[in-house]
Motif scaffolding. Structure first.
Motif, PDB file in Angstrom:
ATOM      1  N   LEU A  67     -14.678   3.785   2.770  1.00 50.05           N
ATOM      2  CA  LEU A  67     -13.579   3.154   2.046  1.00 50.05           C
ATOM      3  C   LEU A  67     -12.296   3.924   2.342  1.00 50.05           C
ATOM      4  CD1 LEU A  67     -15.222   2.620  -1.479  1.00 50.05           C
ATOM      5  CD2 LEU A  67     -14.932   0.932   0.342  1.00 50.05           C
ATOM      6  N   THR A  68     -11.175   3.230   2.334  1.00 51.94           N
ATOM      7  CA  THR A  68      -9.898   3.919   2.496  1.00 51.94           C
ATOM      8  C   THR A  68      -9.501   4.528   1.155  1.00 51.94           C
ATOM      9  OG1 THR A  68      -8.787   1.796   2.133  1.00 51.94           O
ATOM     10  CG2 THR A  68      -8.996   2.542   4.404  1.00 51.94           C
ATOM     11  N   GLY A  69      -8.602   5.483   1.193  1.00 49.89           N
ATOM     12  CA  GLY A  69      -8.096   6.099  -0.029  1.00 49.89           C
ATOM     13  C   GLY A  69      -7.005   5.250  -0.644  1.00 49.89           C
ATOM     14  N   ARG A  70      -6.375   5.797  -1.657  1.00 51.16           N
ATOM     15  CA  ARG A  70      -5.274   5.087  -2.331  1.00 51.16           C
ATOM     16  C   ARG A  70      -4.055   4.991  -1.432  1.00 51.16           C
ATOM     17  NH1 ARG A  70      -4.033   4.817  -8.442  1.00 51.16           N
ATOM     18  NH2 ARG A  70      -1.904   4.621  -7.732  1.00 51.16           N
ATOM     19  N   HIS A  71      -3.500   3.787  -1.373  1.00 55.63           N
ATOM     20  CA  HIS A  71      -2.283   3.542  -0.588  1.00 55.63           C
ATOM     21  C   HIS A  71      -1.230   2.877  -1.458  1.00 55.63           C
ATOM     22  CE1 HIS A  71      -4.072   4.566   3.252  1.00 55.63           C
ATOM     23  NE2 HIS A  71      -5.113   3.821   2.934  1.00 55.63           N
ATOM     24  N   HIS A  72       0.002   2.999  -1.048  1.00 57.12           N
ATOM     25  CA  HIS A  72       1.102   2.251  -1.659  1.00 57.12           C
ATOM     26  C   HIS A  72       1.637   1.315  -0.589  1.00 57.12           C
ATOM     27  CE1 HIS A  72       5.456   2.276  -3.438  1.00 57.12           C
ATOM     28  NE2 HIS A  72       4.940   1.069  -3.362  1.00 57.12           N
ATOM     29  N   LEU A  73       1.544   0.015  -0.847  1.00 55.65           N
ATOM     30  CA  LEU A  73       2.068  -0.993   0.061  1.00 55.65           C
ATOM     31  C   LEU A  73       3.124  -1.797  -0.678  1.00 55.65           C
ATOM     32  CD1 LEU A  73      -1.280  -2.374   1.538  1.00 55.65           C
ATOM     33  CD2 LEU A  73       0.173  -0.581   2.474  1.00 55.65           C
ATOM     34  N   ALA A  74       4.278  -1.970  -0.062  1.00 60.16           N
ATOM     35  CA  ALA A  74       5.358  -2.753  -0.657  1.00 60.16           C
ATOM     36  C   ALA A  74       5.633  -3.971   0.202  1.00 60.16           C
ATOM     37  CB  ALA A  74       6.613  -1.898  -0.792  1.00 60.16           C
ATOM     38  N   PHE A  75       5.622  -5.141  -0.431  1.00 62.25           N
ATOM     39  CA  PHE A  75       5.878  -6.401   0.254  1.00 62.25           C
ATOM     40  C   PHE A  75       7.229  -6.952  -0.178  1.00 62.25           C
ATOM     41  CE2 PHE A  75       1.193  -6.189  -0.286  1.00 62.25           C
ATOM     42  CZ  PHE A  75       0.864  -6.046   1.051  1.00 62.25           C
ATOM     43  N   GLN A  76       7.979  -7.497   0.768  1.00 63.18           N
ATOM     44  CA  GLN A  76       9.293  -8.042   0.464  1.00 63.18           C
ATOM     45  C   GLN A  76       9.163  -9.396  -0.227  1.00 63.18           C
ATOM     46  OE1 GLN A  76      11.861  -8.100   3.872  1.00 63.18           O
ATOM     47  NE2 GLN A  76      11.398  -5.983   4.388  1.00 63.18           N
ATOM     48  N   ALA A  77       9.994  -9.591  -1.245  1.00 61.83           N
ATOM     49  CA  ALA A  77      10.058 -10.858  -1.963  1.00 61.83           C
ATOM     50  C   ALA A  77      11.437 -11.474  -1.749  1.00 61.83           C
ATOM     51  CB  ALA A  77       9.802 -10.637  -3.452  1.00 61.83           C
ATOM     52  N   LYS A  78      11.501 -12.803  -1.725  1.00 59.97           N
ATOM     53  CA  LYS A  78      12.778 -13.468  -1.422  1.00 59.97           C
ATOM     54  C   LYS A  78      13.765 -13.419  -2.577  1.00 59.97           C
ATOM     55  CE  LYS A  78      11.250 -18.095  -2.684  1.00 59.97           C
ATOM     56  NZ  LYS A  78      11.111 -19.474  -2.275  1.00 59.97           N
ATOM     57  N   ASP A  79      13.278 -13.214  -3.808  1.00 61.57           N
ATOM     58  CA  ASP A  79      14.173 -13.161  -4.959  1.00 61.57           C
ATOM     59  C   ASP A  79      13.432 -12.536  -6.145  1.00 61.57           C
ATOM     60  OD1 ASP A  79      12.491 -15.233  -5.931  1.00 61.57           O
ATOM     61  OD2 ASP A  79      13.886 -16.773  -5.250  1.00 61.57           O
ATOM     62  N   ARG A  80      14.154 -12.356  -7.238  1.00 63.40           N
ATOM     63  CA  ARG A  80      13.565 -11.739  -8.431  1.00 63.40           C
ATOM     64  C   ARG A  80      12.457 -12.598  -9.029  1.00 63.40           C
ATOM     65  NH1 ARG A  80      17.821  -8.485 -11.993  1.00 63.40           N
ATOM     66  NH2 ARG A  80      18.634  -7.132 -10.363  1.00 63.40           N
ATOM     67  N   ALA A  81      12.635 -13.904  -9.012  1.00 61.32           N
ATOM     68  CA  ALA A  81      11.609 -14.797  -9.556  1.00 61.32           C
ATOM     69  C   ALA A  81      10.292 -14.626  -8.808  1.00 61.32           C
ATOM     70  CB  ALA A  81      12.085 -16.250  -9.494  1.00 61.32           C
ATOM     71  N   THR A  82      10.351 -14.390  -7.516  1.00 59.61           N
ATOM     72  CA  THR A  82       9.134 -14.178  -6.727  1.00 59.61           C
ATOM     73  C   THR A  82       8.476 -12.859  -7.111  1.00 59.61           C
ATOM     74  OG1 THR A  82      10.057 -15.489  -4.921  1.00 59.61           O
ATOM     75  CG2 THR A  82       8.217 -14.046  -4.373  1.00 59.61           C
ATOM     76  N   VAL A  83       9.263 -11.822  -7.373  1.00 62.28           N
ATOM     77  CA  VAL A  83       8.710 -10.548  -7.844  1.00 62.28           C
ATOM     78  C   VAL A  83       7.962 -10.778  -9.156  1.00 62.28           C
ATOM     79  CG1 VAL A  83       9.286  -8.243  -8.731  1.00 62.28           C
ATOM     80  CG2 VAL A  83      10.439  -9.117  -6.685  1.00 62.28           C
ATOM     81  N   GLU A  84       8.554 -11.530 -10.050  1.00 60.25           N
ATOM     82  CA  GLU A  84       7.925 -11.804 -11.349  1.00 60.25           C
ATOM     83  C   GLU A  84       6.659 -12.638 -11.197  1.00 60.25           C
ATOM     84  OE1 GLU A  84      11.340 -13.381 -13.381  1.00 60.25           O
ATOM     85  OE2 GLU A  84      12.296 -11.393 -13.369  1.00 60.25           O
ATOM     86  N   ALA A  85       6.688 -13.642 -10.310  1.00 62.84           N
ATOM     87  CA  ALA A  85       5.503 -14.473 -10.067  1.00 62.84           C
ATOM     88  C   ALA A  85       4.389 -13.666  -9.408  1.00 62.84           C
ATOM     89  CB  ALA A  85       5.880 -15.678  -9.200  1.00 62.84           C
ATOM     90  N   PHE A  86       4.747 -12.746  -8.498  1.00 62.66           N
ATOM     91  CA  PHE A  86       3.786 -11.832  -7.865  1.00 62.66           C
ATOM     92  C   PHE A  86       3.049 -11.041  -8.944  1.00 62.66           C
ATOM     93  CE2 PHE A  86       3.650  -7.223  -7.252  1.00 62.66           C
ATOM     94  CZ  PHE A  86       2.724  -7.061  -6.228  1.00 62.66           C
ATOM     95  N   HIS A  87       3.786 -10.463  -9.864  1.00 57.21           N
ATOM     96  CA  HIS A  87       3.202  -9.627 -10.913  1.00 57.21           C
ATOM     97  C   HIS A  87       2.245 -10.445 -11.781  1.00 57.21           C
ATOM     98  CE1 HIS A  87       3.284  -7.018 -14.574  1.00 57.21           C
ATOM     99  NE2 HIS A  87       3.187  -6.090 -13.640  1.00 57.21           N
ATOM    100  N   LYS A  88       2.684 -11.617 -12.189  1.00 61.57           N
ATOM    101  CA  LYS A  88       1.860 -12.497 -13.030  1.00 61.57           C
ATOM    102  C   LYS A  88       0.584 -12.910 -12.298  1.00 61.57           C
ATOM    103  CE  LYS A  88       2.313 -16.714 -15.796  1.00 61.57           C
ATOM    104  NZ  LYS A  88       1.338 -17.658 -15.355  1.00 61.57           N
ATOM    105  N   ALA A  89       0.719 -13.352 -11.043  1.00 57.89           N
ATOM    106  CA  ALA A  89      -0.455 -13.792 -10.269  1.00 57.89           C
ATOM    107  C   ALA A  89      -1.435 -12.650 -10.052  1.00 57.89           C
ATOM    108  CB  ALA A  89      -0.010 -14.370  -8.927  1.00 57.89           C
ATOM    109  N   GLY A  90      -0.913 -11.466  -9.756  1.00 54.70           N
ATOM    110  CA  GLY A  90      -1.786 -10.316  -9.553  1.00 54.70           C
ATOM    111  C   GLY A  90      -2.566  -9.945 -10.802  1.00 54.70           C
ATOM    112  N   LEU A  91      -1.910  -9.988 -11.960  1.00 52.83           N
ATOM    113  CA  LEU A  91      -2.591  -9.686 -13.221  1.00 52.83           C
ATOM    114  C   LEU A  91      -3.677 -10.708 -13.518  1.00 52.83           C
ATOM    115  CD1 LEU A  91       0.397  -8.644 -15.518  1.00 52.83           C
ATOM    116  CD2 LEU A  91      -1.348  -7.150 -14.506  1.00 52.83           C
ATOM    117  N   GLU A  92      -3.428 -11.966 -13.162  1.00 51.31           N
ATOM    118  CA  GLU A  92      -4.398 -13.032 -13.410  1.00 51.31           C
ATOM    119  C   GLU A  92      -5.577 -13.006 -12.441  1.00 51.31           C
ATOM    120  OE1 GLU A  92      -1.943 -16.519 -13.207  1.00 51.31           O
ATOM    121  OE2 GLU A  92      -1.148 -16.223 -15.242  1.00 51.31           O
TER     122      GLU A  92
END
Length: 144
Positions: A67-92
């Motif tokens: 298994l790989t260790g812990r990583h930090h990956l950052a993905f670009q979002a087109k706007d703030r609403a997409t950042v918020e939708a990313f967070h919601k979808a990931g939690l779900e």
């Protein structure tokens, strides 16, 4: 896999994550990538990939059982609403909150959200937008 255009000037060509539970990870990444408009492809039963991210099970030939260790990956979002939708979808879909959507002090206009994926990797969506000036900063700029 079809050959793709080479992008010169990028630091990273590709990244591999080796995960403990591939179906759980696939559900998480499918949800956040759908929001980010990044298609997921599949090469076989023990892996999948999206753009430059390759995810496989420990049983895959590419992982060699580790298994790989812990990583930090950052993905670009087109706007703030997409950042918020990313967070919601990931939690779900199996993610854990690691920083709610909001401005960050890294530079003006940095708006991000952080999730831990099912394997504990710190996954971020970031929008590098314009700096939102407060009334106080407007007054200061007029007085200067």
């Amino acid at each position: 896999m079809e050959a793709q255009e080479i992008y010169r000037g990028r630091l990273i060509d590709h990244i591999q994550l080796v995960v403990a539970d591939l179906p759980t990870s696939r559900s998480f990444y499918e949800a956040i990538f759908k929001v980010l408009n990044i298609p997921i492809e599949s090469l076989g039963e023990d892996n999948f990939w999206a753009d430059e991210l390759f995810v496989s099970s420990a049983a895959s030939k590419a992982a060699q059982g580790m298994l790989t260790g812990r990583h930090h990956l950052a993905f670009q979002a087109k706007d703030r609403a997409t950042v918020e939708a990313f967070h919601k979808a990931g939690l779900e879909h199996g993610g854990t909150d690691n920083g709610a959507p909001g401005p960050r002090p890294y530079h003006p206009g940095y708006y991000a959200a952080f999730l831990l994926d099912p394997d504990g990797n710190n996954i971020e969506a970031v929008h590098h937008g314009p700096h939102e000036r407060s009334a106080a900063s407007v007054l200061i700029s007029f007085e200067a």
